[in-house]
Design a protein around this motif. Structure first.
Motif, PDB file in Angstrom:
ATOM      1  N   LEU B 228      30.005 -15.664  99.238  1.00 38.36           N
ATOM      2  CA  LEU B 228      30.047 -15.534 100.697  1.00 38.36           C
ATOM      3  C   LEU B 228      30.995 -14.440 101.168  1.00 38.36           C
ATOM      4  O   LEU B 228      31.054 -14.124 102.351  1.00 38.36           O
ATOM      5  CB  LEU B 228      30.387 -16.889 101.327  1.00 38.36           C
ATOM      6  N   TRP B 229      31.732 -13.854 100.243  1.00 44.29           N
ATOM      7  CA  TRP B 229      32.517 -12.675 100.595  1.00 44.29           C
ATOM      8  C   TRP B 229      31.633 -11.440 100.539  1.00 44.29           C
ATOM      9  O   TRP B 229      31.913 -10.435 101.169  1.00 44.29           O
ATOM     10  CB  TRP B 229      33.711 -12.493  99.630  1.00 44.29           C
ATOM     11  N   ASN B 230      30.578 -11.518  99.733  1.00 46.08           N
ATOM     12  CA  ASN B 230      29.655 -10.392  99.577  1.00 46.08           C
ATOM     13  C   ASN B 230      28.217 -10.887  99.684  1.00 46.08           C
ATOM     14  O   ASN B 230      27.433 -10.730  98.747  1.00 46.08           O
ATOM     15  CB  ASN B 230      29.866  -9.708  98.217  1.00 46.08           C
ATOM     16  N   PRO B 231      27.882 -11.483 100.819  1.00 45.94           N
ATOM     17  CA  PRO B 231      26.557 -12.119 100.904  1.00 45.94           C
ATOM     18  C   PRO B 231      25.408 -11.123 100.799  1.00 45.94           C
ATOM     19  O   PRO B 231      24.307 -11.503 100.421  1.00 45.94           O
ATOM     20  CB  PRO B 231      26.575 -12.794 102.282  1.00 45.94           C
ATOM     21  N   GLU B 232      25.685  -9.846 101.111  1.00 45.23           N
ATOM     22  CA  GLU B 232      24.605  -8.850 101.050  1.00 45.23           C
ATOM     23  C   GLU B 232      24.120  -8.640  99.610  1.00 45.23           C
ATOM     24  O   GLU B 232      23.035  -8.128  99.384  1.00 45.23           O
ATOM     25  CB  GLU B 232      25.067  -7.520 101.679  1.00 45.23           C
ATOM     26  N   LYS B 233      24.924  -9.082  98.656  1.00 42.64           N
ATOM     27  CA  LYS B 233      24.488  -8.947  97.251  1.00 42.64           C
ATOM     28  C   LYS B 233      23.447  -9.999  96.871  1.00 42.64           C
ATOM     29  O   LYS B 233      22.861  -9.957  95.798  1.00 42.64           O
ATOM     30  CB  LYS B 233      25.691  -9.059  96.316  1.00 42.64           C
ATOM     31  N   GLY B 234      23.266 -10.970  97.743  1.00 39.40           N
ATOM     32  CA  GLY B 234      22.214 -11.965  97.510  1.00 39.40           C
ATOM     33  C   GLY B 234      22.595 -13.023  96.498  1.00 39.40           C
ATOM     34  O   GLY B 234      23.735 -13.091  96.030  1.00 39.40           O
ATOM     35  N   VAL B 235      21.603 -13.844  96.142  1.00 41.07           N
ATOM     36  CA  VAL B 235      21.840 -14.964  95.230  1.00 41.07           C
ATOM     37  C   VAL B 235      21.766 -14.489  93.786  1.00 41.07           C
ATOM     38  O   VAL B 235      20.852 -13.746  93.408  1.00 41.07           O
ATOM     39  CB  VAL B 235      20.792 -16.075  95.470  1.00 41.07           C
ATOM     40  N   LYS B 236      22.755 -14.895  93.012  1.00 38.56           N
ATOM     41  CA  LYS B 236      22.781 -14.542  91.588  1.00 38.56           C
ATOM     42  C   LYS B 236      22.499 -15.783  90.760  1.00 38.56           C
ATOM     43  O   LYS B 236      22.997 -16.867  91.080  1.00 38.56           O
ATOM     44  CB  LYS B 236      24.175 -14.017  91.229  1.00 38.56           C
ATOM     45  N   ARG B 237      21.720 -15.652  89.717  1.00 35.82           N
ATOM     46  CA  ARG B 237      21.472 -16.782  88.816  1.00 35.82           C
ATOM     47  C   ARG B 237      22.607 -16.839  87.811  1.00 35.82           C
ATOM     48  O   ARG B 237      22.979 -15.828  87.218  1.00 35.82           O
ATOM     49  CB  ARG B 237      20.136 -16.570  88.092  1.00 35.82           C
ATOM     50  N   ILE B 238      23.190 -18.027  87.640  1.00 32.51           N
ATOM     51  CA  ILE B 238      24.234 -18.156  86.612  1.00 32.51           C
ATOM     52  C   ILE B 238      23.865 -19.263  85.635  1.00 32.51           C
ATOM     53  O   ILE B 238      23.092 -20.160  85.967  1.00 32.51           O
ATOM     54  CB  ILE B 238      25.634 -18.406  87.230  1.00 32.51           C
ATOM     55  N   LEU B 239      24.400 -19.169  84.447  1.00 34.51           N
ATOM     56  CA  LEU B 239      24.111 -20.101  83.373  1.00 34.51           C
ATOM     57  C   LEU B 239      22.606 -20.271  83.155  1.00 34.51           C
ATOM     58  O   LEU B 239      22.128 -21.360  82.839  1.00 34.51           O
ATOM     59  CB  LEU B 239      24.728 -21.475  83.675  1.00 34.51           C
TER      60      LEU B 239
END
Lengths: 114, 396
Positions: B228-239
């Motif tokens: 939410l500090w860099n919301p323009e980067k969108g959703v990242k998949r983790i694990l």
């Protein structure tokens, strides 16, 4: 575990057949087991279907929602789950006659857990 | 008669050197050690206090409390209880009364309170979406139907969490999207949508600093993370693919991410369909370890100091609780509190942990340091336990 499930699956074919042709010889769980099953259904199925079966993550399973569905098909859903959804197979937990009893009870209107 | 008894009791207490002050028949006390226990089958809550470990009273008439949760007002006096039947009930912990109840949806799953405490947001399965209410009056301010970009049927909404600046984040189960709603004007929400978040998000958490919103995925291995500090980067998949090549076990109870464990530089989360707790590096968000446990974890909750983590399990292993030592990533204790352990809550500074044991109608209290059992008391089919220390934390 895997081999047990395999064995159960093999076993389930003749059992399902017997169930389909021999509807008159429906095995009923003992009253004590029925009470346990009722509790499991109310509380644990209730996690997704709601304590009052009005639905949640899973669909509502009140008698009016199950109207027109065959008891056998419902029992199968309970035992096998629904692949691709959150409904798990309950075969590791429930016997064939227990799943059938649950399906019949849901269609009739479920008895309250003691 | 009752008043006289209370007054007499008051005199007795003050004679006994007790520091309680009675004004009229109203006891003056703080709210910092209060808590609420959901008695889910009875549609009732118990109001408890953790200093003397007593039940102060009950509040009745809350409807269907399957899977109920709640949030506290910022002063810890009121609880807003979200029931399965769509009921939103405001209760007063000090007076032990039901203040107001509205049935706002057909089938709801949880809610959140805004940073300033003025808005209550409720997420619904049926009809799928979020409704926002005035915290004071419970008057509805707006309705956000969760109809995805594709125009498909409204999704069930899960993982609703309060963010800073009058915002809420939530996820759409069927559509696999994350939405952020800006409610600076609570009548006109401004939505930012993140489609393609992943398959079937089932619950979400936020880091205590409010920076990372993380949704667990049921339909695939992995989690979806929004910075939410860099919301323009969108959703990242983790694990992603943490269980690659292995078949999942049947899941008899969905894991919960609320109360997930952040311990120092690591985050511990339940694996879906596996007897494992996953350890990820907080910040890089990469898997750094796995801890084998007794069953499929439901709640993975860190003691407030982060040194130990308590885990409960899905049916049929829900009679057991395990305690993990974080530095060594080993289970140091296996406890059997009784059948149907549904929830665990630490006292505000972490010296005790309270467990709800549904099938035995009891709350069990353990010493969180020695791991010894301390005491227990009766509760009718208890599920969630919530202490008012949550009032001061985001995403709780």
């Amino acid at each position: 575990m895997r081999s047990r499930i395999g064995a159960l699956a093999l076993l389930s074919v003749p059992l399902a057949f017997a169930w389909a042709v021999g509807a008159r010889a429906v095995a009923e769980p003992t009253p004590a087991r029925q009470a346990e099953l009722a509790y499991i259904v109310r509380q644990d199925c209730g996690s997704c279907h709601g304590l009052r079966f009005k639905g949640g993550l899973g669909p509502a399973i009140l008698p009016e929602n199950l109207k027109g569905k065959s008891t056998e098909a419902l029992a199968r859903v309970i035992l096998e789950g629904v692949p691709g959804t959150a409904m798990p197979p309950w075969r590791p937990i429930l016997a064939e006659d227990e799943a059938a009893w649950i399906a019949r009870s849901l269609q009739k209107g479920f008895p309250d857990a003691p | 008669m009752r008043l006289r008894t209370l007054l007499a009791l008051g005199v007795a207490l003050s004679l006994g050197g007790c520091s309680q002050i009675l004004r009229g028949n109203e006891e003056v006390r703080g709210t910092g050690d209060l808590g609420v226990i959901i008695e889910r089958a009875a549609g009732r809550v118990q109001v408890v206090e953790t200093t003397g470990r007593t039940v102060l009273g009950e509040i009745d008439g809350l409807g269907d409390l399957s899977h109920a949760s709640l949030v506290f007002s910022r002063d810890g006096r009121y609880a807003y209880v979200f029931g399965r039947d769509g009921g939103l009930t405001k209760v007063d912990l000090l007076k032990r009364i039901l203040v107001k109840r509205v049935v706002q949806g057909g089938n709801s799953i949880g809610g959140a309170i805004s940073q300033d405490g003025k808005l209550i947001a409720v997420s619904n399965y049926e009809p799928g979406g979020v409704k926002v209410f005035d915290a004071e009056s419970l008057e509805q301010l707006c309705d956000i139907p969760a109809v995805p970009a594709s125009g498909a049927k409204a999704s069930k909404v899960i993982g609703l969490i309060d963010l800073s600046e009058h915002r809420f984040a939530f996820s759409l189960f069927e559509a696999g999207e994350i939405w952020v709603a800006d409610l600076k004007n609570p009548h006109k929400p401004v939505l930012t949508k993140y489609p393609g978040a992943g398959s079937e998000p089932y619950d979400a958490f936020i880091t205590p600093d409010g920076r990372y919103y993380v949704a667990g995925l049921f339909g695939e291995d992995g989690l979806a993370m929004l910075d939410l500090w860099n919301p323009e980067k969108g959703v990242k998949r983790i694990l992603a693919n943490y269980g690659k090549g292995q078949e999942k076990l049947p899941v008899y109870k969905m894991p919960h991410l609320e109360g997930w464990a952040l311990t120092g530089s690591e985050a511990l989360v339940p694996a879906v369909g596996r007897h494992e707790v996953l350890v990820m590096d907080h910040g890089r968000w990469q898997e750094v370890g796995r801890i084998p446990v007794h069953g499929q974890p439901v709640f993975v909750v860190a003691r407030p100091d982060g040194r130990q983590v308590w885990v409960n399990f899905a049916f049929p292993h829900n009679d057991t609780v395990q305690v993990i030592d974080v530095p060594t990533r080993k289970v140091v204790k296996t406890l059997n509190p009784g059948k149907g352990v549904l929830h665990m809550e630490f006292t505000p500074r972490g010296e005790e942990v309270w467990l709800s044991v549904r099938d035995e109608d009891r709350i069990e209290i353990y010493d969180a340091n020695s791991l010894e059992h301390l005491t227990s008391f009766k509760s009718d089919k208890p599920s969630g336990i919530f202490f008012t220390s949550r009032a001061g934390r985001m995403g709780m």
